[in-house]
Design an enzyme around this catalytic site. Structure first.
Site, PDB file in Angstrom:
ATOM      1  N   HIS A  15     130.786   4.103 150.248  1.00 25.95           N
ATOM      2  CA  HIS A  15     132.019   4.260 149.174  1.00 25.95           C
ATOM      3  C   HIS A  15     132.694   3.065 149.375  1.00 25.95           C
ATOM      4  CE1 HIS A  15     135.244   7.283 148.243  1.00 25.95           C
ATOM      5  NE2 HIS A  15     135.880   6.113 148.266  1.00 25.95           N
ATOM      6  N   HIS A  17     135.601   0.518 146.799  1.00 29.63           N
ATOM      7  CA  HIS A  17     136.014   0.286 145.566  1.00 29.63           C
ATOM      8  C   HIS A  17     135.938  -1.117 145.312  1.00 29.63           C
ATOM      9  CE1 HIS A  17     138.204   4.330 145.173  1.00 29.63           C
ATOM     10  NE2 HIS A  17     138.006   4.212 146.336  1.00 29.63           N
ATOM     11  N   LYS A 101     131.496  11.432 140.971  1.00 30.90           N
ATOM     12  CA  LYS A 101     132.831  11.595 141.853  1.00 30.90           C
ATOM     13  C   LYS A 101     133.462  12.630 141.205  1.00 30.90           C
ATOM     14  CE  LYS A 101     135.519  10.173 145.247  1.00 30.90           C
ATOM     15  NZ  LYS A 101     135.960   9.290 145.438  1.00 30.90           N
ATOM     16  N   HIS A 138     136.259  13.693 146.518  1.00 30.15           N
ATOM     17  CA  HIS A 138     137.565  13.572 147.137  1.00 30.15           C
ATOM     18  C   HIS A 138     138.082  14.854 147.579  1.00 30.15           C
ATOM     19  CE1 HIS A 138     141.483  11.146 147.566  1.00 30.15           C
ATOM     20  NE2 HIS A 138     141.671  12.341 147.723  1.00 30.15           N
ATOM     21  N   HIS A 176     135.192  10.165 152.928  1.00 29.18           N
ATOM     22  CA  HIS A 176     136.346   9.930 153.857  1.00 29.18           C
ATOM     23  C   HIS A 176     136.759  11.014 154.533  1.00 29.18           C
ATOM     24  CE1 HIS A 176     138.694  10.690 150.088  1.00 29.18           C
ATOM     25  NE2 HIS A 176     138.284   9.672 149.619  1.00 29.18           N
ATOM     26  N   ASP A 249     135.549   2.979 152.138  1.00 32.80           N
ATOM     27  CA  ASP A 249     136.613   3.347 151.177  1.00 32.80           C
ATOM     28  C   ASP A 249     137.478   2.080 151.018  1.00 32.80           C
ATOM     29  OD1 ASP A 249     138.205   4.847 149.404  1.00 32.80           O
ATOM     30  OD2 ASP A 249     139.274   5.823 150.902  1.00 32.80           O
TER      31      ASP A 249
HETATM   32  O1  DOR Z   1     143.577   5.203 149.371  1.00 33.17           O
HETATM   33  C1  DOR Z   1     143.050   5.344 148.268  1.00 33.17           C
HETATM   34  N1  DOR Z   1     142.853   4.520 147.596  1.00 33.17           N
HETATM   35  N2  DOR Z   1     142.453   6.622 148.191  1.00 33.17           N
HETATM   36  C2  DOR Z   1     141.709   7.058 147.313  1.00 33.17           C
HETATM   37  O2  DOR Z   1     141.118   7.872 147.186  1.00 33.17           O
HETATM   38  C3  DOR Z   1     141.508   5.707 146.041  1.00 33.17           C
HETATM   39  C4  DOR Z   1     141.883   4.424 146.531  1.00 33.17           C
HETATM   40  C5  DOR Z   1     142.025   3.608 145.371  1.00 33.17           C
HETATM   41  O3  DOR Z   1     141.258   3.631 144.448  1.00 33.17           O
HETATM   42  O4  DOR Z   1     142.873   2.651 145.654  1.00 33.17           O
HETATM   43 ZN    ZN Z   2     138.031   6.008 147.807  1.00 33.48          ZN
END
Ligand code: DOR
Ligand code: ZN
Length: 356
Positions: A15, A17, A101, A138, A176, A249
């Protein structure tokens, strides 16, 4: 201090970003230095909603990757109310998309285009079950009447249980997971249900957001919870169940977007993630289980091979940098900035070693 090293199957991040453009190019090496593969979240602006967009994003990631680094992005589709079963099949056939997702609309960063009604998406979930594509969830309700600390627990009973019951063959990852209720739900659920756990939810409880003042770099969604929940997560991660695996995450936001009137949710952990997981497992007396959690359980769930290369960690305290460069986005503040972390990568600057 005892010296120790730990060599494990090179881990994956289930997971992550990575963002896009210059910011992506800046943060990518922090993951690729250590993880062989990562499941890339699709919540860009605009979101990655089609097989073609996922393929284009995949190509941009590989273009930005230093040629000496060995890293494979595993792409995801962002489900909207308009997603069709045909798009799922196209994504599956294209080969770079491993999962889709589910963001409940409005639950988190860039989730406004997410699903508004899970029942209506049933044909999409059935198409995913038919082709063995996992649904990454999520798991938080968006109902403003539900307290933010209860949103995960309420989601499980209000939405996740009915979904799992309605589409029994569907593989589901509760992303998460942050609560004891979430851990129990996963443990008691079918073998098609698993969860990722972040380093920050293992290391910190909600007090971290308020320690000595307001700390925006500890704000993420789902938000950090009480200590009893953190302890349940540590027990789950270190307990050896294949239903739990590593998902950082890591979610970079510019320092200026965190330290402002309405700071963004997201914790940037990639620069220290594996080191922090190792610290958690060490403190729990479960270092022998880190390899399963970080390198085996994820591929087993996704039906992918284990990585053949290894990674060596050393029990050697090093400081986490105060800031990391984020390209045009400016500075990024990593998780644990300025504090020591107990474990380090052996020769972290020699990423060439991890090729092959
Ligand atoms: O804290 C988070 N940031 N939770 C999420 O689900 C998305 C993520 C983000 O893309 O910044
Ligand atoms: Zn995430």
């Amino acid at each position: 201090m005892t010296t120790a090293t730990l060599t494990i199957t090179r881990p994956d991040d289930w997971h992550l970003h990575l963002r896009d453009g210059e910011l992506m190019a800046s943060v990518l090496p922090h993951s690729a230095r250590c993880f062989a593969r990562a499941v890339i979240m699709p919540n860009l602006k605009p979101p990655v909603t089609t097989a073609a967009a996922a393929r284009a994003y995949y190509d941009r990631i590989l273009d930005a990757l230093h040629p000496d680094l060995d890293f494979t992005p595993l792409m995801t589709l962002y489900l909207t109310d308009a997603t069709t079963p045909a798009e799922i099949e196209r994504a599956r056939a294209d080969g770079v998309v491993v999962a889709a997702k589910l963001y409940p609309a409005g639950a988190t960063t860039n989730s406004d285009d997410g699903l508004t009604d899970l029942a209506r998406a049933r044909p999409v979930f059935e198409a995913m079950a038919a082709c063995g594509m996992p649904l990454l969830v999520h798991g938080e309700v968006t109902d403003p009447a539900v307290d933010i600390f209860d949103r995960e627990a309420v989601f499980l009973e209000r939405h996740l249980r009915p979904l799992i019951d309605a589409v029994p063959g569907l593989k589901v990852v509760l992303e998460h997971v942050t609560t004891k209720q979430g851990v129990d739900f996963v443990l008691q659920g079918p073998s098609t249900l698993a969860a990722t756990i972040t380093a920050h939810h293992l290391l910190y409880n909600r007090g971290a957001m308020f320690k000595g003042g307001l700390n925006p770099h500890y704000y993420c969604l789902p938000v950090l919870k009480r200590e009893e929940h953190r302890l349940a997560l540590v027990a789950a991660a270190t307990g050896g169940s294949p239903k739990f695996f590593l998902g950082t995450d890591s979610a970079p936001h510019a320092r200026s977007a965190k330290e402002c009137d309405c700071g963004c949710a997201g914790i940037f952990s990639a620069p220290v993630a594996i080191e922090m997981y190792a610290t958690v497992f060490d403190e729990a007396g479960a270092l022998h289980r880190l390899e399963g959690f970080a390198g085996h359980h994820g591929p087993m769930f996704y039906g992918l091979p284990f990585n053949r290369s290894t990674l060596t960690l050393v029990r050697e305290t090093r400081p986490v940098p105060d800031v990391v460069a984020g390209g045009a986005a400016g500075e990024l503040v990593p998780l644990g900035a300025g504090a020591p972390v107990l474990w380090s990568l052996e020769a972290p600057d020699h990423t060439l070693r991890y090729r092959g």
